[in-house]
Structure formats: C-alpha cells, structure tokens
Design a protein around this motif. Structure first.
Motif, PDB file in Angstrom:
ATOM      1  N   MET A   1       0.850  -1.183   0.000  1.00 20.12           N
ATOM      2  CA  MET A   1       0.000   0.000   0.000  1.00 20.12           C
ATOM      3  C   MET A   1       0.884   1.231   0.000  1.00 20.12           C
ATOM      4  O   MET A   1       2.070   1.157   0.310  1.00 20.12           O
ATOM      5  CB  MET A   1      -0.953  -0.009   1.187  1.00 20.12           C
ATOM      6  N   ALA A   2       0.314   2.373  -0.358  1.00 17.77           N
ATOM      7  CA  ALA A   2       1.155   3.541  -0.562  1.00 17.77           C
ATOM      8  C   ALA A   2       0.464   4.802  -0.084  1.00 17.77           C
ATOM      9  O   ALA A   2      -0.766   4.872   0.023  1.00 17.77           O
ATOM     10  CB  ALA A   2       1.502   3.684  -2.042  1.00 17.77           C
ATOM     11  N   GLU A 155       1.556  -4.008   1.273  1.00 17.68           N
ATOM     12  CA  GLU A 155       0.545  -4.135   0.232  1.00 17.68           C
ATOM     13  C   GLU A 155      -0.393  -5.300   0.551  1.00 17.68           C
ATOM     14  O   GLU A 155       0.026  -6.309   1.145  1.00 17.68           O
ATOM     15  CB  GLU A 155       1.224  -4.372  -1.125  1.00 17.68           C
ATOM     16  N   ARG A 156      -1.644  -5.142   0.180  1.00 19.78           N
ATOM     17  CA  ARG A 156      -2.603  -6.224   0.382  1.00 19.78           C
ATOM     18  C   ARG A 156      -2.208  -7.434  -0.458  1.00 19.78           C
ATOM     19  O   ARG A 156      -1.753  -7.290  -1.590  1.00 19.78           O
ATOM     20  CB  ARG A 156      -4.001  -5.772  -0.023  1.00 19.78           C
ATOM     21  N   PRO A 157      -2.379  -8.646   0.074  1.00 25.60           N
ATOM     22  CA  PRO A 157      -2.036  -9.841  -0.723  1.00 25.60           C
ATOM     23  C   PRO A 157      -2.955  -9.965  -1.939  1.00 25.60           C
ATOM     24  O   PRO A 157      -4.120  -9.535  -1.905  1.00 25.60           O
ATOM     25  CB  PRO A 157      -2.247 -10.998   0.262  1.00 25.60           C
ATOM     26  N   GLU A 163     -10.927 -16.681  -3.962  1.00 27.75           N
ATOM     27  CA  GLU A 163     -11.097 -15.676  -2.908  1.00 27.75           C
ATOM     28  C   GLU A 163     -11.901 -14.482  -3.403  1.00 27.75           C
ATOM     29  O   GLU A 163     -12.740 -13.930  -2.674  1.00 27.75           O
ATOM     30  CB  GLU A 163      -9.724 -15.222  -2.413  1.00 27.75           C
ATOM     31  N   LEU A 164     -11.663 -14.064  -4.642  1.00 31.04           N
ATOM     32  CA  LEU A 164     -12.417 -12.944  -5.206  1.00 31.04           C
ATOM     33  C   LEU A 164     -13.899 -13.264  -5.264  1.00 31.04           C
ATOM     34  O   LEU A 164     -14.750 -12.422  -4.937  1.00 31.04           O
ATOM     35  CB  LEU A 164     -11.898 -12.612  -6.602  1.00 31.04           C
ATOM     36  N   THR A 249      -4.473  -7.494 -10.486  1.00 32.22           N
ATOM     37  CA  THR A 249      -3.288  -7.682 -11.315  1.00 32.22           C
ATOM     38  C   THR A 249      -3.489  -7.288 -12.775  1.00 32.22           C
ATOM     39  O   THR A 249      -2.516  -7.043 -13.484  1.00 32.22           O
ATOM     40  CB  THR A 249      -2.846  -9.158 -11.281  1.00 32.22           C
ATOM     41  N   GLY A 250      -4.735  -7.284 -13.247  1.00 29.70           N
ATOM     42  CA  GLY A 250      -5.000  -7.022 -14.656  1.00 29.70           C
ATOM     43  C   GLY A 250      -4.822  -8.233 -15.541  1.00 29.70           C
ATOM     44  O   GLY A 250      -4.953  -8.131 -16.766  1.00 29.70           O
TER      45      GLY A 250
END
Length: 335
Positions: A1-2, A155-157, A163-164, A249-250
């Motif tokens: 994360m940022a 960052e989130r895994p 899971e989605l 991820t795209g």
C-alpha cells in the motif's frame, strides 16, 4: 500500500491507497451526465499512456508519432503530456487546493483540458489534475514527476479467483454505465474474430453483444461461437470466451479447453455469469399468498441494449490491429 506526497516539500497528498489494475474501460461517454469515480476509494492505478497538454491533432502529429504514443487510428487529440500518471478517486486526495485559472470544463465540472489543476497546500507546486465534468469518469491524475511515494503499510495480498468470488470482490453496480465496458468487450471480440462471423451464445452474451456483432461482422457458415467462461462458471464449448480481468493484477482468467480468451471488465463479467435477479430467487416454492415482493424485479429497457460506440472506437484506436484494412473499415464505420 502507498501514500503519495509532494516532491517539492514532502507534504502528504493522499490517503493510504492500494494498487489495482488499470481499469480497461477508460473511455469517456454519457455526455450531460455526471459519472461516478473511476476507481474505488482506497485504491490507485498507473496509466502508462501519455496524458495532458500539450495536445496535438492526428493530422499534425502523423501516424508514426501517434503510434509511438499508443494511438493507431484517429480518435480525439493526441497528448504530449507525461506517461505513468497515477489515478485515484477524488475523495482520496489530501492537502491540495484547486487552481481556479485551470478549472475549465464543458458544463458540469472540470475536464482537465488546462493541465494540472491541483496544487500542494505546502509549496503550491502543481501536482495533479482533477476531472469531474459530465462525460468524464471522476478521477485525479497525479503527475509522476511532481509526487513521491512515501512509506506505507504492506501491500494487500493478491487474492486468487476463488477468494475474489467468495469475498464478492467482482460485483459492483454498473447501472446505466455498463455500456462502457460492454463497448470495450465488443472491440476485443471483433479483434479476436479476425473478421470472421461470430455467433453469440443465447442468453446474457447474445443480449449484450449479439446485435452489435451481427451489424459489424459478416454473416455466414463457419461462425465462431462466443460464450462466457471463468472462475466458478466453467468452460462451455466455444471458440471465443469472454473471461474476467483480475481487478488487482489485470491478468485474464485463462481457459484450459483451448478457446481464445477475450478480456472483459470483471464487474460486467460477474453480472453476466451470476445475474443478481437470477441467483436470489428461492430454489422451490414462492411467496405466500397475499405477500408482496419487497425486492424490485429486474429493470427491462424500453429499447435494445447498445454497447458504447465511444468505448468501442476508443479501444480499437489503441489496438495495433486496427491498421489492418478489414478492421480499419469497421473502425471507420463505428458500431
């Protein structure tokens, strides 16, 4: 994360945000209508394409220079602005002010025509461009040279497809804007067809794209069959399959049966694969006599669904294959 901060003074400019894939439906459309934010709160994406002034017309730049900027057919003005702008939801911005002399727009807000219109409150350095006019997804584009990435939480895994699905992360309300990702999907199917006839599978796929494909591609024997495939749905026998794009991820979901995958926005894919109005009904029986529904029936449009022409052409213009004569003829004709 940022967390993103100002490169000039180090001031914090954003909330904590997590990187997601760049949405595949960036096209602007629906004039005279205010759009929702392009990204969900708490997320950001990076756009590799140039964006912002100075702007040049296709005839002025020429086909070669346009191709270097990722444009392979005439569609609007060409940007000579920076690449890799950072996209966020407007509500995630902190510590900035609007530069009023750069707040031009069409009629309902700011469309970004004048370049960076957000300045850091700490040092007054222009750091990004906010857009919220009609016909525009609401978004802020941070100028990569004007911001720095500050330390943030881990960052989130990355969630796998199971899971989605379990978390409901693929479901979002597209409402009247579903024609935009549908226009993108239509362009991807036309490219994947190679100019051959395509037969959409009866049901949601035919309702979404069938009429448009029939108008754009030739009819005849040997048509390629188009259907849905994806996690929790399976792989029907088809030549082309619409598959979801992973929102983090795209990456496309990959079929195993040999069909050609065609990318589709995950929310639109989930809407077709698991329609809410078809999955929330009781398995047996019905409502007791005298009891009225408190859940409205699915809306039925007064006219056939039409994928967005702007999103269709926007997508093709950024696809190198559009330079092939058969596809360029379709592009010039539109949908």
């Amino acid at each position: 994360m940022a967390v993103f901060g100002c490169a000039g003074c180090g001031a914090v400019l954003t909330a904590v945000v997590s990187e997601v894939a760049l949405p595949i439906h960036l096209a602007d459309t629906h004039w005279e209508t205010l759009h929702p934010p392009l990204l969900e709160a708490g997320s950001y994406a990076v756009d590799p394409a140039p964006y912002g002034p100075p702007w040049r017309q296709w005839d002025e730049a020429g086909a070669r220079e346009a191709a270097e900027r990722g444009r392979f057919a005439p569609f609007g003005a060409l940007s000579n602005g920076p690449s890799d702008t950072i996209l966020l939801a407007p509500g995630d911005m902190r510590g900035t002010r609007l530069i009023l002399e750069r707040a031009g727009g069409y009629c309902m807000g700011i469309d970004g025509r004048d370049g960076p219109n957000l300045a850091c409150l700490g040092c007054d350095l222009p750091v990004g461009t906010r857009m919220d006019d009609c016909g525009c997804w609401q978004v802020v584009r941070l100028v990569p040279q004007a911001v720095v990435r500050l330390p943030g939480p881990p960052e989130r895994p990355i969630m796998d497809w199971a899971e989605l699905l379990a978390a409901g992360a693929l479901w979002h309300r597209l409402s009247e804007y579903r024609d935009i990702p549908a226009g993108v999907a239509l362009a991807q199917v036309v490219v994947a067809s190679g100019g051959a006839p395509v037969e959409a599978a009866p049901g949601p796929v035919a309702e979404l794209l069938g009429r448009a494909l029939g108008a754009l591609l030739p009819a005849g024997e040997g048509a390629k069959r188009l259907d849905l495939a994806g996690p929790g749905f399976g792989e029907p026998a088809a030549d082309l399959v619409l598959v979801p794009v992973h929102p983090q991820t795209g990456d496309m979901w990959q079929p195993r049966a040999g069909a050609v995958p065609v990318p589709m926005d995950a929310a639109l894919w989930a809407e077709l694969a698991f329609p809410p109005h078809r999955t929330r009904l009781p398995v047996v029986g019905g409502l007791p006599a005298g009891v009225e529904r408190d859940d409205p029936l699915p809306p039925h449009s007064w006219y056939p669904f039409q994928p967005s022409k702007e999103a269709f052409r926007y997508t093709l213009a950024r696809t190198p294959a559009v330079r092939e004569p058969w596809l360029r003829a379709i592009y010039d004709r539109g949908c």
